[in-house]
Design a protein around this motif. Structure first.
Motif, mmCIF file in Angstrom:
data_model
loop_
_atom_site.group_PDB
_atom_site.id
_atom_site.type_symbol
_atom_site.label_atom_id
_atom_site.label_comp_id
_atom_site.label_asym_id
_atom_site.label_seq_id
_atom_site.Cartn_x
_atom_site.Cartn_y
_atom_site.Cartn_z
ATOM 1 N N ALA A 96 10.321 -25.433 -23.076
ATOM 2 C CA ALA A 96 9.386 -26.040 -23.989
ATOM 3 C C ALA A 96 9.194 -25.013 -24.880
ATOM 4 C CB ALA A 96 8.040 -26.063 -22.985
ATOM 5 N N ILE A 97 9.736 -23.820 -25.053
ATOM 6 C CA ILE A 97 9.707 -22.941 -26.380
ATOM 7 C C ILE A 97 11.013 -22.767 -26.921
ATOM 8 C CG2 ILE A 97 9.459 -20.615 -26.904
ATOM 9 C CD1 ILE A 97 7.150 -20.561 -24.849
ATOM 10 N N ILE A 98 11.190 -23.219 -28.400
ATOM 11 C CA ILE A 98 12.614 -23.371 -28.604
ATOM 12 C C ILE A 98 12.413 -22.464 -30.038
ATOM 13 C CG2 ILE A 98 13.363 -25.402 -27.870
ATOM 14 C CD1 ILE A 98 12.399 -26.695 -30.512
ATOM 15 N N PHE A 99 13.461 -21.878 -30.461
ATOM 16 C CA PHE A 99 13.532 -21.142 -31.707
ATOM 17 C C PHE A 99 14.240 -22.059 -32.816
ATOM 18 C CE2 PHE A 99 15.348 -17.797 -34.395
ATOM 19 C CZ PHE A 99 14.340 -17.091 -34.359
ATOM 20 N N GLU A 100 13.513 -22.374 -33.700
ATOM 21 C CA GLU A 100 13.984 -23.284 -34.699
ATOM 22 C C GLU A 100 13.382 -22.744 -36.284
ATOM 23 O OE1 GLU A 100 13.164 -27.493 -33.856
ATOM 24 O OE2 GLU A 100 11.270 -27.245 -34.891
ATOM 25 N N GLU A 101 14.019 -22.848 -37.028
ATOM 26 C CA GLU A 101 13.815 -22.417 -38.668
ATOM 27 C C GLU A 101 13.058 -20.780 -38.638
ATOM 28 O OE1 GLU A 101 11.280 -25.607 -40.143
ATOM 29 O OE2 GLU A 101 12.699 -27.033 -40.090
ATOM 30 N N ASN A 102 13.771 -20.199 -37.783
ATOM 31 C CA ASN A 102 13.460 -18.715 -37.798
ATOM 32 C C ASN A 102 12.078 -18.378 -37.167
ATOM 33 O OD1 ASN A 102 15.855 -17.698 -39.075
ATOM 34 N ND2 ASN A 102 15.190 -18.213 -40.840
ATOM 35 N N ARG A 103 11.834 -19.242 -36.346
ATOM 36 C CA ARG A 103 10.559 -19.075 -35.465
ATOM 37 C C ARG A 103 10.502 -19.802 -33.981
ATOM 38 N NH1 ARG A 103 5.636 -22.485 -38.285
ATOM 39 N NH2 ARG A 103 6.836 -24.575 -37.803
ATOM 40 N N TYR A 104 9.645 -18.854 -33.280
ATOM 41 C CA TYR A 104 9.588 -19.935 -31.929
ATOM 42 C C TYR A 104 8.462 -20.689 -32.131
ATOM 43 C CZ TYR A 104 12.506 -16.486 -29.815
ATOM 44 O OH TYR A 104 13.581 -15.511 -29.158
ATOM 45 N N VAL A 105 8.658 -22.051 -31.284
ATOM 46 C CA VAL A 105 7.277 -22.934 -31.346
ATOM 47 C C VAL A 105 7.421 -23.700 -29.886
ATOM 48 C CG1 VAL A 105 7.346 -23.876 -33.845
ATOM 49 C CG2 VAL A 105 9.252 -24.647 -32.219
ATOM 50 N N VAL A 106 6.329 -24.365 -29.892
ATOM 51 C CA VAL A 106 6.238 -24.894 -28.431
ATOM 52 C C VAL A 106 6.216 -26.376 -28.670
ATOM 53 C CG1 VAL A 106 4.559 -25.510 -26.462
ATOM 54 C CG2 VAL A 106 4.444 -23.161 -27.723
ATOM 55 N N GLN A 107 7.386 -26.919 -27.975
ATOM 56 C CA GLN A 107 7.525 -28.429 -27.915
ATOM 57 C C GLN A 107 6.758 -29.077 -27.157
ATOM 58 O OE1 GLN A 107 11.836 -28.740 -26.882
ATOM 59 N NE2 GLN A 107 11.979 -29.978 -28.720
ATOM 60 N N GLU A 108 5.517 -29.766 -27.590
ATOM 61 C CA GLU A 108 4.537 -30.223 -27.095
ATOM 62 C C GLU A 108 4.919 -31.302 -25.919
ATOM 63 O OE1 GLU A 108 0.845 -31.503 -28.994
ATOM 64 O OE2 GLU A 108 0.717 -29.666 -30.159
ATOM 65 N N MET A 109 5.868 -32.197 -26.082
ATOM 66 C CA MET A 109 6.140 -33.128 -25.273
ATOM 67 C C MET A 109 6.992 -32.478 -23.875
ATOM 68 S SD MET A 109 6.082 -36.229 -25.155
ATOM 69 C CE MET A 109 6.041 -37.855 -26.021
ATOM 70 N N SER A 110 7.459 -31.104 -23.934
ATOM 71 C CA SER A 110 8.083 -30.662 -22.779
ATOM 72 C C SER A 110 7.089 -29.676 -22.042
ATOM 73 C CB SER A 110 9.228 -29.490 -23.414
ATOM 74 O OG SER A 110 10.190 -30.572 -23.857
ATOM 75 N N CYS A 111 5.662 -29.320 -22.930
ATOM 76 C CA CYS A 111 4.956 -28.284 -22.345
ATOM 77 C C CYS A 111 4.181 -28.978 -21.104
ATOM 78 C CB CYS A 111 4.144 -27.699 -23.496
ATOM 79 S SG CYS A 111 2.678 -26.510 -22.654
ATOM 80 N N GLU A 112 4.187 -28.272 -19.946
ATOM 81 C CA GLU A 112 3.751 -28.731 -18.687
ATOM 82 C C GLU A 112 2.224 -28.072 -18.685
ATOM 83 O OE1 GLU A 112 5.257 -29.766 -15.140
ATOM 84 O OE2 GLU A 112 7.036 -30.693 -16.254
ATOM 85 N N GLY A 113 1.942 -27.181 -19.510
ATOM 86 C CA GLY A 113 0.792 -26.580 -19.453
ATOM 87 C C GLY A 113 0.522 -25.588 -18.126
#
Lengths: 296, 285
Positions: free
Chosen positions: A87-104
């Motif tokens: 759920a955590i991906i590196f894109e455009e030079n920063r880490y972001v959480v992909q909400e659809m994949s985050c299981e909490g």
């Protein structure tokens, strides 16, 4: 009046589309005092068969999800390596959480050395309480695609039980989801008894065996109703044999009938729309058997 | 091209339609049964099982000798899968575990170990004529349906095929999302009843949230004008196919037969349908 613990009947099926909801709504007519719960939160249809009044709606937050505070993030990558859901991906030079994949699961939040995470409540849908001619109906609407469907099922069941105690009614009837996974397990947990609705097809039988197996796993008692029985009469014996193996009970049959759809189109249960039909007479008998099955 | 067949409501004929679409195009496609809670395709395809793989998840196991009952693991679990049971120590409820690793990471005494635990299996079947299909099956008592679905979709046996026909679970929760995610096209199968319409709307919201292209197949049509047609016209959703209500189909299904056995003329239509989708997906990659 002394306090009581209401019995909880959960209607399940394994296979979808066997007639759970139509049958639940019909049975409601034969139990004068009960609370109804729609436990199929991601495809809830029971309310379509009732005239709802005074619906109260509340947001449902089943859990939380993570968000990275970019100003605090040093891009160490620990969160990415610990997240088992990608759920955590590196894109455009920063880490972001992909909400659809985050299981909490909160692993990233708890293990970030910079405390660079927000932990935000996750709105998963709404739950509702409506008045019907049959008493209170507790129902819900999971936001399509949302997490925590099982928790929402548990939530509406808890509210249903609470209302039953407050109203001193002896019974909660829960219309359950198909399947045997997370929502189904949540629906049948704590049930006094399960009513399984099946059909005389290879899928109906196959899926019935899996839900019987699940009920046995949780040591719950079950009874089985064979719907659309005349589509293939040879299945009744096969189904009876499986029921015996699992020490469940057979509670009756209903014929393949167009009035299921006709009643739906009128927005009523079969018993309300066609009280003199043979289906309604069978359903009355089935309700009697459910009463003794639950020991009411 | 990956085509997912979904529905919202259960029992609308997803598997029936998905199987027909597959059988009409079995020379160029593989069938993935991703309704892992209640997989049914094998009951109708009657293939020969040639391989079976176990799907495992890491589930914690507590070593009571090392556990000092501090309770940090119970507190860290967001899914209530762990509980402190007095002198008995920490209990793990496998069916609630999401396999996130939080408890193992937080345990200060190293008393928790992640153990590979079977939660399901994947069977690969050979069919007459050289086609193949895969069937995922969640182990009874486990709730990890999405993990099994993911494993079916990623299985190496699927790679040689140009087209994947994915039979999805009913509903619109995480199993549905896992099954349809990554599809090039989603076909929503519904029926012209109030339940069918209500749940179709939910499924439409689900696929739109995922930004996937989709269209509708209407099963058990009894009248020329029906509520699905009206809804689809208003929303400008394409109806790919309408199948009439036919007791013969219900009876054939109850004998383990398929749609094409009752309606052989459908084969050519489904052939064209797949080719049209190919063109459409190719035009909007």
């Amino acid at each position: 009046m002394k306090s009581n613990t209401p019995k909880e009947l959960v209607v399940v099926s394994g296979k979808g589309g066997t007639g759970k909801t139509s049958i639940t709504a019909s049975l409601a007519s034969f139990f004068p005092k009960k609370v109804l719960v729609d436990g199929d939160v991601d495809a809830a249809d029971l309310h379509l068969l009732f005239n709802l009044k005074n619906t109260k709606t509340e947001d449902y937050y089943g859990g939380s999800i993570a968000e990275i505070i970019q100003d605090k993030c040093t891009q160490c990558g620990i969160c990415e390596s610990l997240c088992r859901f990608d759920a955590i991906i590196f894109e455009e030079n920063r880490y972001v959480v992909q909400e659809m994949s985050c299981e909490g699961c909160k692993v990233c939040v708890d293990h970030c050395p910079e405390k660079a995470f927000l932990w935000k409540p996750d709105l998963n849908g709404i739950w509702m309480e409506s008045e019907t001619l049959h008493g209170s109906l507790i129902h819900a609407r999971l936001t399509p695609g949302s997490e925590n469907s099982g928790k929402l099922v548990t939530h509406v069941k808890e509210i249903g039980k609470k209302r039953a105690i407050e109203q001193n009614t002896p019974l909660v009837i829960v219309d359950g989801p198909p399947g045997i996974g997370c929502p189904a397990i949540a629906a049948l947990t704590g049930a006094s008894g399960l009513l399984m609705v099946t059909e005389p097809t290879p899928s109906g039988l196959h899926d019935l065996i899996r839900i019987l197996d699940l009920a046995a796993h949780f040591k719950l008692k079950s009874c089985v109703l064979l719907n659309k029985a005349d589509i293939n009469p040879k299945y009744e014996a096969l189904i009876q044999a499986e029921i015996k193996k699992f020490d469940a009970s057979f509670i009756g049959t209903l014929p393949y009938s167009k009035i299921f759809t006709e009643a739906q189109l009128k927005g009523q249960s079969i018993v309300e729309a066609y009280p003199d039909s043979k289906e309604s007479i069978y359903l009355k008998e089935i309700a009697k058997r459910v009463t003794s099955f639950l020991g009411l | 091209m990956k085509i997912a067949i979904a529905s919202g409501k259960g029992g609308t004929g997803k598997t029936t339609f998905a199987l027909a679409l597959f059988l009409a195009n079995s020379d160029r496609s593989v069938f993935l049964d991703c309704d892992v809670e209640e997989p049914n395709a094998h009951l109708f395809l009657k293939g020969i099982e040639k391989q079976k793989d176990v799907v495992q998840l890491l589930i914690p196991k507590v070593n009571a000798d090392l556990c000092n009952q501090c309770g940090l693991c119970v507190k860290s679990c967001q899914f209530n899968a762990l509980a402190m049971a007095g002198k008995a120590g920490v209990l793990v409820f496998n069916e609630l575990c999401h396999s996130c690793g939080a408890c193992t990471l937080i345990c200060p005494t190293g008393a928790i170990q992640d153990v590979e635990t079977p939660v399901g299996e994947i069977s690969i079947y050979d069919l007459k004529g050289g086609a193949e299909f895969l069937s995922g099956r969640l182990k009874v008592g486990h709730s990890a349906a999405p993990a099994v679905i993911q494993a079916v979709k990623k299985h190496p046996s699927t790679t040689p095929y140009t087209h994947h026909i994915i039979d999805s679970p009913p509903g619109t929760s995480c199993s549905f999302v896992t099954s349809v995610s990554g599809a090039d096209f989603v076909i929503l199968v519904t029926e012209p009843t109030p339940f069918g319409l209500h749940d179709l709307k939910l499924a439409v919201e689900g696929v739109e949230n995922l930004k996937l292209p989709y269209a509708v197949v209407v099963n058990r049509v009894r009248e020329k004008d029906h509520l699905i047609k009206k809804y689809c016209a208003e929303k400008n959703i394409k109806i790919l196919l309408e199948l009439e209500e036919d007791r013969r189909v219900a009876e054939m299904y109850s004998k383990g037969g398929t749609l094409l056995e009752v309606l052989p003329d459908l084969k050519e239509k489904l052939n064209l349908l797949l080719s049209d989708l190919e063109d459409q997906v190719g035009a909007n990659p």
